[in-house]
Scaffold this active site. Structure first.
Site, PDB file in Angstrom:
ATOM      1  CB  ALA A 151      -0.933  -0.004   1.204  1.00  0.00           C
ATOM      2  CE1 TYR A 152       6.006   5.229   2.513  1.00  0.00           C
ATOM      3  CE2 TYR A 152       7.279   3.816   1.047  1.00  0.00           C
ATOM      4  CZ  TYR A 152       7.152   4.981   1.767  1.00  0.00           C
ATOM      5  OH  TYR A 152       8.166   5.910   1.737  1.00  0.00           O
ATOM      6  CB  ALA A 153       5.150   0.431  -2.992  1.00  0.00           C
TER       7      ALA A 153
END
EC number: 1.5.1.50
Length: 240
Positions: A151-153
């Site tokens: 999700a961060y990426a």
């Protein structure tokens, strides 16, 4: 004319680490600074005493983002630049609701800069050709992806894409670029084994510190031509 006060630079997430270093860099150049912060670290008091305007902000909701934008609009008639440094880092861990992880990452890395860029656009315009800047801080993982921080990426990749879209929208008055760092500096609690493993991931085998970021930001601010580009700060990590 010669005594005209420079327009302030807005730094989100300016209470610690790279954001704090950038704030002090500009303060030392007699450049007015507006800083957003989520948690009141002692460093915030130092910035206030040095003349920075520090605004506590909650970017976890769109209402919080817009409330911050309203405070900025009340405090200045223009901005020299917006540096979108505010960030969060969440992994997909067992038991963590995946929808919540994704929503959190998208909120801070996509919704917040998207809404602020629109809300504060009029503060950036009207100062001349290439006279204002937006800089998004993305991440090395935009290129490579991450199996532990999906999700961060994804959220940082969306921010990277917005760089090009806002560059098209705001040119030629406003330049919009992104900086994609990997390891820049360690946390105090990182042990020696972790540090060595992290250093070995790049060709340059060093954590360069905040100055590397500051130098690149200065370059982007002084350029009158560069826009819509992403600038990696990864020490050759992509070649490993």
């Amino acid at each position: 004319m010669g005594n005209t006060q420079p327009l302030p630079i807005l730094i989100t997430g300016g209470g610690r680490r790279i954001g704090l270093a950038l704030a002090w860099h500009f303060i030392n150049q007699k450049q007015p600074v507006i800083v957003s912060y989520r948690t009141h670290y002692p460093a915030i008091d130092g910035l206030i005493n040095a003349g920075a305007q520090c605004i506590q902000a909650d970017f976890s909701t769109n209402d919080g983002v817009m409330a911050f934008a309203d405070e900025v609009l009340k405090s200045t008639h223009g901005l020299r630049a917006i540096l979108h440094n505010a960030s969060a880092w969440m992994a997909e861990k067992p038991g963590a609701p995946l929808a919540d992880v994704l929503a959190c990452m998208m909120q801070i890395h996509v919704n917040t800069p998207y809404l602020l860029n629109h809300a504060l656009e009029r503060l950036l315009r009207g100062h001349g050709h290439a006279a204002s800047d937006i800089i998004h801080f993305t991440d090395y993982v935009v290129e490579r992806g991450s199996d532990k921080h999906i999700a961060y990426a994804a959220s940082k990749a969306a921010l990277d894409n917005m760089t090009r879209s806002f560059a098209r929208k705001l040119a030629p008055e406003v330049k919009v670029n992104s900086i994609a760092p990997s390891l820049i500096l360690f946390n105090e609690h990182d042990d020696a084994e972790y540090r060595q493993q992290a250093l070995n991931k790049s060709l340059m085998k060093t954590a360069p510190g905040e100055k590397e970021v500051i130098d690149l930001v200065d370059y982007l601010l002084t350029s009158c031509f560069v826009t819509g580009r992403s600038f990696p700060l990864d020490g050759g990590r992509h070649l490993r």
